[in-house]
Scaffold this motif. Structure first.
Motif, PDB file in Angstrom:
ATOM      1  N   ILE A 324     -30.905   8.146  95.099  1.00  0.00           N
ATOM      2  CA  ILE A 324     -29.496   8.756  93.853  1.00  0.00           C
ATOM      3  C   ILE A 324     -29.345   9.882  95.264  1.00  0.00           C
ATOM      4  CG2 ILE A 324     -28.943   9.645  92.316  1.00  0.00           C
ATOM      5  CD1 ILE A 324     -31.233   7.659  91.136  1.00  0.00           C
ATOM      6  N   TYR A 325     -30.015  11.067  95.668  1.00  0.00           N
ATOM      7  CA  TYR A 325     -29.790  12.248  96.431  1.00  0.00           C
ATOM      8  C   TYR A 325     -28.680  11.696  97.427  1.00  0.00           C
ATOM      9  CZ  TYR A 325     -32.606  15.649  93.241  1.00  0.00           C
ATOM     10  OH  TYR A 325     -33.517  16.294  92.422  1.00  0.00           O
ATOM     11  N   ALA A 331     -21.224  12.453  98.504  1.00  0.00           N
ATOM     12  CA  ALA A 331     -20.281  12.391  97.590  1.00  0.00           C
ATOM     13  C   ALA A 331     -19.439  13.588  97.957  1.00  0.00           C
ATOM     14  CB  ALA A 331     -20.029  12.177  96.471  1.00  0.00           C
ATOM     15  N   VAL A 332     -19.899  14.739  98.058  1.00  0.00           N
ATOM     16  CA  VAL A 332     -19.825  15.991  98.118  1.00  0.00           C
ATOM     17  C   VAL A 332     -19.982  17.209  99.456  1.00  0.00           C
ATOM     18  CG1 VAL A 332     -20.621  15.974  95.331  1.00  0.00           C
ATOM     19  CG2 VAL A 332     -21.930  17.027  97.817  1.00  0.00           C
ATOM     20  N   THR A 338     -22.736  19.621  93.677  1.00  0.00           N
ATOM     21  CA  THR A 338     -23.714  18.601  93.505  1.00  0.00           C
ATOM     22  C   THR A 338     -24.232  19.241  91.624  1.00  0.00           C
ATOM     23  OG1 THR A 338     -25.374  20.373  94.294  1.00  0.00           O
ATOM     24  CG2 THR A 338     -24.348  18.393  96.229  1.00  0.00           C
ATOM     25  N   GLN A 339     -23.868  20.499  91.214  1.00  0.00           N
ATOM     26  CA  GLN A 339     -24.313  20.128  90.117  1.00  0.00           C
ATOM     27  C   GLN A 339     -23.332  19.413  89.197  1.00  0.00           C
ATOM     28  OE1 GLN A 339     -26.892  22.346  89.968  1.00  0.00           O
ATOM     29  NE2 GLN A 339     -26.452  22.906  91.920  1.00  0.00           N
ATOM     30  N   PHE A 341     -23.650  15.801  89.245  1.00  0.00           N
ATOM     31  CA  PHE A 341     -24.692  15.178  88.771  1.00  0.00           C
ATOM     32  C   PHE A 341     -25.936  15.259  89.389  1.00  0.00           C
ATOM     33  CE2 PHE A 341     -20.406  15.155  92.516  1.00  0.00           C
ATOM     34  CZ  PHE A 341     -20.342  13.393  91.329  1.00  0.00           C
ATOM     35  N   MET A 342     -26.632  16.668  88.950  1.00  0.00           N
ATOM     36  CA  MET A 342     -27.926  17.079  89.242  1.00  0.00           C
ATOM     37  C   MET A 342     -28.218  16.422  87.593  1.00  0.00           C
ATOM     38  SD  MET A 342     -28.688  16.894  92.359  1.00  0.00           S
ATOM     39  CE  MET A 342     -30.308  17.568  91.746  1.00  0.00           C
ATOM     40  N   PHE A 343     -28.349  16.921  86.887  1.00  0.00           N
ATOM     41  CA  PHE A 343     -28.638  17.308  85.597  1.00  0.00           C
ATOM     42  C   PHE A 343     -28.961  15.485  85.409  1.00  0.00           C
ATOM     43  CE2 PHE A 343     -28.684  16.271  80.218  1.00  0.00           C
ATOM     44  CZ  PHE A 343     -29.798  17.100  80.458  1.00  0.00           C
ATOM     45  N   PRO A 344     -28.075  14.678  85.121  1.00  0.00           N
ATOM     46  CA  PRO A 344     -28.295  12.829  85.423  1.00  0.00           C
ATOM     47  C   PRO A 344     -29.583  12.195  85.770  1.00  0.00           C
ATOM     48  CG  PRO A 344     -26.137  13.124  84.946  1.00  0.00           C
ATOM     49  CD  PRO A 344     -26.535  14.718  85.514  1.00  0.00           C
ATOM     50  N   VAL A 345     -29.967  13.005  86.564  1.00  0.00           N
ATOM     51  CA  VAL A 345     -30.678  12.809  87.979  1.00  0.00           C
ATOM     52  C   VAL A 345     -32.669  13.290  87.200  1.00  0.00           C
ATOM     53  CG1 VAL A 345     -31.302  12.215  90.286  1.00  0.00           C
ATOM     54  CG2 VAL A 345     -29.184  12.343  89.577  1.00  0.00           C
ATOM     55  N   ILE A 346     -31.937  14.331  87.210  1.00  0.00           N
ATOM     56  CA  ILE A 346     -33.667  15.396  86.513  1.00  0.00           C
ATOM     57  C   ILE A 346     -33.667  15.021  84.936  1.00  0.00           C
ATOM     58  CG2 ILE A 346     -34.663  17.140  86.185  1.00  0.00           C
ATOM     59  CD1 ILE A 346     -32.366  18.063  88.962  1.00  0.00           C
TER      60      ILE A 346
END
Length: 446
Positions: A324-325, A331-332, A338-339, A341-346
């Motif tokens: 995912i990372y 994509a960026v 990246t910010q 997209f980061m919350f749904p990952v963490i």
């Protein structure tokens, strides 16, 4: 896939030869040992410091109830006014002044007891003082009702309910929580490794994309091979760094312990003081039996299965999240983008830690604990919290353990397929912030 080993080797060497990697590999053990020594020093200094409290007692109650202990020391004031007592306590830098007024009834006296201090006192200190007042009021009131002293002593005795299973085997209170903490420690390591080294994969992709090196590499290597090589190479570099940290930190702690003349347990804050050792040695038969039962429960944990499961969940969890990372990095154009997209990952990782502790502590086989230990994005952490209880025969059912791993494998294959689709398109796109809708459209490209 013949080029995959070359990509892994390139990524691994690029990471371990990086100056920041080398500096952090050397400095981190020194910082850990320094922090351990600092905590040891501060804890020792804090334990040696006593809070001195002056007492001005104008009445006949609470004359002998406030006694010195390990943290508090009481200095009585006699035949002076309250104002002079406050000035004296402040001038001599006492922690505070406890004022007990005169009165005929202990309830009235207790309601008007006051504590004066320069700063707000700590809750533990106030609780200790209030406990003395509360117990004494209760004792005096019971005596006024004619309750004998031997009955009062028995009323302070603690009683515990004996716990056992239906076959009569004794069970221990709190053992589920202890096992969950052990498993949670393994899960926390996985979470930290995923966050730290998953971000390394993302930054590596962004750097190659912004430097346009990726355009040259992609002409001779398939995007899927490049993505998988980055994930594996970065993970191997991370494992190398972790192993170096463990070995060097252990060696430095041993040297520090030898130099200071203290044991390793004392550096970790877990050394048993001599008076506590005497207490353990003088335990009654029941207390010694209870300690032995706790030790037996911990020794009966299937440590081999737990460690093997840790490796399995570690590998599968890292592969899922690092994919995912890598997709986000492709994509960026920069790390700032990246910010979003980061919350749904963490979020699943944080959810696994907090919900896992609350659910596994109270009911390790409840529906919430089972659901989160099967859900692939949280199972590497929550399942490890449940595994110290064993597999089968009262522990985690075999089918749940097998289903958890199977779901992780299937999820990994699915996420790698999705991430490779995003990676393939996004790696060559510049100058545009992608949205979730646009990334979804990339999945449809053949």
């Amino acid at each position: 896939m013949s080029k995959l080993p070359l990509i892994i080797k390139r990524e691994y060497l690029a990471k371990v030869r990086n100056k920041s990697f080398i500096v952090m590999t050397i400095l981190s053990p020194l910082l850990v040992v320094g922090m351990a020594a600092l905590v040891f020093y501060l804890t020792k200094a804090n334990n040696e410091e006593k809070k001195v409290i002056g007492i001005l007692n104008e009445g006949n109650f609470f004359r002998a109830q406030f006694k010195d202990d390990a943290s508090l020391s009481f200095i009585p004031f006699r035949d002076i006014s309250l104002e002079k007592a406050k000035d004296s306590a402040q001038h001599q830098a006492y922690y505070g002044l406890l004022y007990i007024p005169q009165g005929d009834h202990i309830e009235d006296v207790a309601e008007h007891i006051a504590f004066f201090s320069k700063e707000s006192p700590g809750l533990s200190t106030l609780s200790s003082l209030e406990s003395v007042v509360r117990n004494q009021v209760r004792e005096v009131k019971l005596r006024n009702f004619g309750v004998p002293d031997e009955v009062l002593r028995d009323m302070g005795k603690n009683y515990e309910i004996n716990v056992s299973n239906f076959t009569g085997e004794k069970k221990l209170r709190g053992i589920n929580e202890i096992k969950a903490i052990i498993g949670g420690a393994f899960g926390y390591l996985i979470m930290m490794f995923i966050i730290i080294y998953g971000a390394f994969v993302m930054r590596s992709v962004i750097e190659e994309k912004t430097s346009r090196i990726i355009e040259v590499i992609i002409s001779s290597v398939k995007p899927f091979q490049l993505m998988l090589g980055k994930i594996i190479g970065t993970s191997l570099a991370g494992i190398t760094q972790f192993l170096i940290w463990i070995v060097s930190a252990g060696f430095l702690l041993f040297l520090l312990a030898t130099f200071l003349g203290v044991s390793m347990g004392e550096l970790g804050g877990s050394q048993i003081p001599p008076d506590a050792l005497d207490t353990v040695n003088n335990m009654s038969g029941g207390a010694q039996e209870k300690v032995q039962l706790y030790l037996m429960e911990l020794l009966n944990i299937s440590w081999g299965i737990l460690l093997l499961s840790f490796v399995i969940y570690f590998i599968l969890g890292y592969l899922i999240y690092s994919s995912i990372y890598a997709a986000i990095g492709a994509a960026v154009d920069n790390e700032t983008d990246t910010q979003q997209f980061m919350f749904p990952v963490i979020m699943p990782l944080m959810l696994a830690i907090y919900v896992g502790f609350f659910s596994v502590f109270n009911n390790p086989h409840g529906p919430i604990a089972v659901a989160f230990s099967l859900f692939p994005l949280t199972s590497p952490i929550v399942m490890l919290m449940r595994l110290p209880g064993g597999i089968g025969a009262g522990g985690v059912p075999v089918w749940q353990f097998a289903a958890s791993i199977a779901l992780l494998v299937v999820t990994f294959l699915g996420i790698v397929w999705v991430a490779a689709k995003i990676y393939r398109v996004g790696i060559l796109m510049y100058g545009k912030k992608p949205t979730y809708k646009e990334m979804y459209r990339w999945l449809k490209y053949s």
